[in-house]
Design a protein around this motif. Structure first.
Motif, mmCIF file in Angstrom:
data_model
loop_
_atom_site.group_PDB
_atom_site.id
_atom_site.type_symbol
_atom_site.label_atom_id
_atom_site.label_comp_id
_atom_site.label_asym_id
_atom_site.label_seq_id
_atom_site.Cartn_x
_atom_site.Cartn_y
_atom_site.Cartn_z
ATOM 1 N N ARG A 84 1.497 9.464 -3.454
ATOM 2 C CA ARG A 84 1.725 9.720 -4.326
ATOM 3 C C ARG A 84 2.012 11.059 -5.026
ATOM 4 O O ARG A 84 2.172 11.911 -5.734
ATOM 5 C CB ARG A 84 0.132 9.391 -5.055
ATOM 6 C CG ARG A 84 -0.100 8.064 -5.627
ATOM 7 C CD ARG A 84 -1.377 7.668 -5.783
ATOM 8 N NE ARG A 84 -1.883 6.799 -6.036
ATOM 9 C CZ ARG A 84 -3.015 6.265 -4.180
ATOM 10 N NH1 ARG A 84 -3.082 6.604 -3.635
ATOM 11 N NH2 ARG A 84 -3.445 5.187 -4.347
ATOM 12 N N CYS A 85 0.819 12.349 -3.498
ATOM 13 C CA CYS A 85 0.982 13.810 -3.892
ATOM 14 C C CYS A 85 3.122 14.107 -3.576
ATOM 15 O O CYS A 85 2.985 15.548 -4.272
ATOM 16 C CB CYS A 85 0.131 13.732 -2.614
ATOM 17 S SG CYS A 85 0.323 13.569 -0.900
ATOM 18 N N ASN A 114 5.964 5.021 -9.100
ATOM 19 C CA ASN A 114 4.937 5.553 -8.328
ATOM 20 C C ASN A 114 3.962 5.071 -7.922
ATOM 21 O O ASN A 114 4.071 3.876 -8.261
ATOM 22 C CB ASN A 114 3.777 6.811 -9.008
ATOM 23 C CG ASN A 114 2.533 7.682 -8.580
ATOM 24 O OD1 ASN A 114 2.312 6.989 -8.260
ATOM 25 N ND2 ASN A 114 2.709 7.998 -8.030
ATOM 26 N N ASP A 115 3.563 4.940 -6.650
ATOM 27 C CA ASP A 115 2.414 3.659 -6.053
ATOM 28 C C ASP A 115 1.473 3.522 -6.886
ATOM 29 O O ASP A 115 1.585 2.045 -6.166
ATOM 30 C CB ASP A 115 1.992 4.375 -4.691
ATOM 31 C CG ASP A 115 3.399 4.935 -3.993
ATOM 32 O OD1 ASP A 115 4.557 5.335 -3.684
ATOM 33 O OD2 ASP A 115 2.065 5.310 -2.389
ATOM 34 N N SER A 116 1.437 4.180 -7.941
ATOM 35 C CA SER A 116 0.083 3.431 -8.840
ATOM 36 C C SER A 116 0.578 3.368 -9.969
ATOM 37 O O SER A 116 -0.043 1.840 -10.757
ATOM 38 C CB SER A 116 -0.971 3.753 -8.761
ATOM 39 O OG SER A 116 -1.486 4.998 -8.316
ATOM 40 N N THR A 117 1.885 2.873 -9.690
ATOM 41 C CA THR A 117 2.427 2.104 -11.530
ATOM 42 C C THR A 117 2.756 0.551 -11.502
ATOM 43 O O THR A 117 2.202 0.018 -12.520
ATOM 44 C CB THR A 117 3.713 2.012 -11.058
ATOM 45 O OG1 THR A 117 4.458 3.599 -10.975
ATOM 46 C CG2 THR A 117 4.929 1.641 -12.657
ATOM 47 N N ALA A 118 2.626 0.267 -10.295
ATOM 48 C CA ALA A 118 2.733 -1.777 -10.564
ATOM 49 C C ALA A 118 0.590 -2.069 -10.668
ATOM 50 O O ALA A 118 0.731 -3.164 -11.470
ATOM 51 C CB ALA A 118 3.275 -2.193 -9.497
ATOM 52 N N ALA A 169 -6.918 0.632 -6.642
ATOM 53 C CA ALA A 169 -8.543 0.264 -7.635
ATOM 54 C C ALA A 169 -8.862 0.813 -7.877
ATOM 55 O O ALA A 169 -9.582 1.626 -9.460
ATOM 56 C CB ALA A 169 -9.338 -1.409 -6.993
ATOM 57 N N GLN A 170 -8.950 2.492 -7.790
ATOM 58 C CA GLN A 170 -9.877 3.424 -7.614
ATOM 59 C C GLN A 170 -8.784 4.469 -8.812
ATOM 60 O O GLN A 170 -9.663 5.172 -10.024
ATOM 61 C CB GLN A 170 -10.232 4.528 -5.984
ATOM 62 C CG GLN A 170 -11.358 3.716 -5.501
ATOM 63 C CD GLN A 170 -11.327 4.445 -4.292
ATOM 64 O OE1 GLN A 170 -10.218 4.787 -3.738
ATOM 65 N NE2 GLN A 170 -12.634 4.338 -3.456
ATOM 66 N N VAL A 171 -7.852 4.057 -8.730
ATOM 67 C CA VAL A 171 -6.839 4.798 -10.214
ATOM 68 C C VAL A 171 -7.620 4.293 -11.543
ATOM 69 O O VAL A 171 -7.301 5.205 -11.797
ATOM 70 C CB VAL A 171 -5.276 4.335 -9.472
ATOM 71 C CG1 VAL A 171 -4.589 5.470 -10.670
ATOM 72 C CG2 VAL A 171 -5.223 5.506 -8.127
ATOM 73 N N VAL A 172 -7.189 3.399 -11.402
ATOM 74 C CA VAL A 172 -7.684 2.350 -12.133
ATOM 75 C C VAL A 172 -9.030 2.554 -13.132
ATOM 76 O O VAL A 172 -9.705 3.225 -14.359
ATOM 77 C CB VAL A 172 -7.416 1.168 -12.489
ATOM 78 C CG1 VAL A 172 -7.679 0.190 -13.989
ATOM 79 C CG2 VAL A 172 -6.160 0.501 -11.757
ATOM 80 N N ASP A 173 -9.859 2.346 -12.087
ATOM 81 C CA ASP A 173 -11.702 3.259 -12.359
ATOM 82 C C ASP A 173 -11.896 4.999 -12.614
ATOM 83 O O ASP A 173 -12.817 4.536 -13.692
ATOM 84 C CB ASP A 173 -12.329 2.462 -10.863
ATOM 85 C CG ASP A 173 -12.145 1.675 -10.294
ATOM 86 O OD1 ASP A 173 -12.419 0.649 -11.473
ATOM 87 O OD2 ASP A 173 -12.982 0.902 -9.462
ATOM 88 N N ALA A 174 -11.087 5.199 -12.234
ATOM 89 C CA ALA A 174 -10.818 7.341 -12.405
ATOM 90 C C ALA A 174 -10.379 6.656 -13.929
ATOM 91 O O ALA A 174 -10.979 7.271 -14.614
ATOM 92 C CB ALA A 174 -9.986 7.974 -12.036
ATOM 93 N N LEU A 175 -9.034 6.285 -14.619
ATOM 94 C CA LEU A 175 -8.667 5.841 -15.811
ATOM 95 C C LEU A 175 -9.633 4.800 -16.712
ATOM 96 O O LEU A 175 -10.116 6.229 -17.529
ATOM 97 C CB LEU A 175 -7.619 4.981 -15.214
ATOM 98 C CG LEU A 175 -6.658 5.135 -17.140
ATOM 99 C CD1 LEU A 175 -6.680 6.364 -17.940
ATOM 100 C CD2 LEU A 175 -5.295 4.293 -16.994
ATOM 101 N N LYS A 176 -9.500 4.485 -16.561
ATOM 102 C CA LYS A 176 -11.051 3.750 -17.428
ATOM 103 C C LYS A 176 -13.084 4.047 -17.370
ATOM 104 O O LYS A 176 -13.286 4.312 -18.666
ATOM 105 C CB LYS A 176 -11.264 2.476 -16.730
ATOM 106 C CG LYS A 176 -10.530 0.855 -16.634
ATOM 107 C CD LYS A 176 -10.952 0.214 -16.508
ATOM 108 C CE LYS A 176 -9.768 -0.925 -16.348
ATOM 109 N NZ LYS A 176 -9.226 -1.281 -18.293
#
Length: 360
Positions: free
Chosen positions: A6-7, A75-79, A349-356
């Motif tokens: 992502r970076c 981006n990697d996290s899009t899906a 999962a950690q990306v979504v957790d941070a958003l939540k």
């Protein structure tokens, strides 16, 4: 530097598609639109089960010259974000490199465009990785009325002035401990001669010098808060980014004439012998104006880093929360415990957790 995480994502160039607005009725199939807005490629993905929330995703550092494809790559996290029900809008930015100033403008332009396509959006969130963390913070500070909140992951949460000063410290410290290193210019890493070296040549010269004097390399690694095996990559990246900032701002945007350094072993000898550099006043003024952060947040912000990150090291991680506290931000940034390893080493999962976490 991890070029395809992502970076440092190589985003692609798209052509403006015919207007096909995603209207109020819930979509029955995933949609993807892409195009270009004033030189910045973009894409907008909407899942079949869209929850009504829009994530503006700010990607990280992309080296100048990395090829872009059509349509731009997600981006990697899009899906994962789409699977969680979010629509995702992302810009490749009008320029590559340390493109924070362009990215702030490009993301705001894309936000307006995305709202025209989606018509009914419940909440708009910012989510930034690495350099995109600075984009997220600056956008939250400048356009709080447009966002419900933001998330900075592995973020370079520093003003342009401060990051330039940190990078300059790296360069002059290396030159002090490793003068006249083979394959590198005698004028030092902050010089024009270093700026024009190919990145591979620069990295190899730095790595060879570190190998020849492990004792000095260890002192430098400890002071810069970087693992020894990541030190060469960190120094070469810092050299690359500082010279990009200098190119964008029209001269060296940082100086160290009055700086008293500590933590370099014999600090008296270091301060007496380290190269002293004056900033170019117009360049310093440029980064202060275009890449400013105040800490004066008016929207919720979640911040999270990784363990053993060689790019955004601990002393950098502490800067923005302290700045926000001094500015009286309400609410204060919520810093989650570090997870994963390296730079931007988050699971999906950690990306979504941070958003939540920010929604809670």
């Amino acid at each position: 530097m991890r070029p395809l995480l992502r970076c440092a994502l190589a985003l692609a160039l798209g052509l403006l598609l015919p207007a096909a607005s995603l209207l109020a009725a819930p979509p029955t199939a995933p949609h993807m639109l892409s195009g270009e807005l004033q030189g910045a490629p973009w894409r907008l993905d909407v899942p079949a089960d869209w929850n009504g929330d829009l994530v503006m995703l700010a990607h990280g550092y992309e080296p100048v010259g990395v090829p872009r494809t059509t349509p731009m790559t997600a981006n990697d996290s899009t899906a994962t974000l789409l699977s969680a029900g979010y629509a995702v809008a992302q810009s490749a930015y009008a320029s590559q490199g340390w493109a924070v100033a362009d990215a702030i403008t490009d993301m705001e332009r894309l936000r307006q465009h995305a709202l025209g396509e989606l018509k009914r959006v419940r909440h708009t969130w910012l989510l930034g990785f690495s350099m995109g963390g600075a984009v997220t913070l600056a956008s939250l500070e400048r356009f709080p009325q447009h966002y419900t909140g933001g998330v900075s992951l592995c973020g370079a949460n520093l003003s342009g002035e401060q990051i330039a000063a940190d990078l300059l410290t790296t360069l002059v410290a290396f030159d002090y401990f490793f003068p006249n290193a083979a394959g590198l210019p005698a004028t030092g890493l902050a010089s024009h001669e270093a700026a024009v070296l190919p990145q591979g040549v620069l990295y190899q010269g730095i790595a060879d010098a570190l190998q020849r004097n492990p004792q000095h390399a260890d002192v430098l690694a400890k002071r810069l808060q970087v693992a020894p095996d990541a030190l060469a990559g960190t120094i070469s990246l810092h050299t690359l980014v500082l010279h990009e900032l200098a190119t964008r701002s029209g001269g060296m945007p940082a100086g160290n004439l009055g700086v008293v350094y500590s933590g370099f072993g014999d600090d008296a000898a270091f301060n007496a012998g380290v190269q002293r550099i004056a900033p170019v006043p117009a360049a310093l003024a440029d980064v202060r104006a275009k890449l400013a952060l105040s800490g004066a947040l008016k929207r919720p912000l979640v911040v999270q880093f990784n363990n053993n990150d060689p790019t955004i090291v601990p002393h950098m991680q502490a800067v923005y929360p302290q700045m926000a506290a001094q500015a009286g931000a309400r609410p204060l940034p919520h810093v989650l415990p570090p997870v994963g390893e390296g730079h931007c080493g988050f699971s999906e999962a950690q990306v979504v957790d941070a958003l939540k976490a920010i929604q809670r």
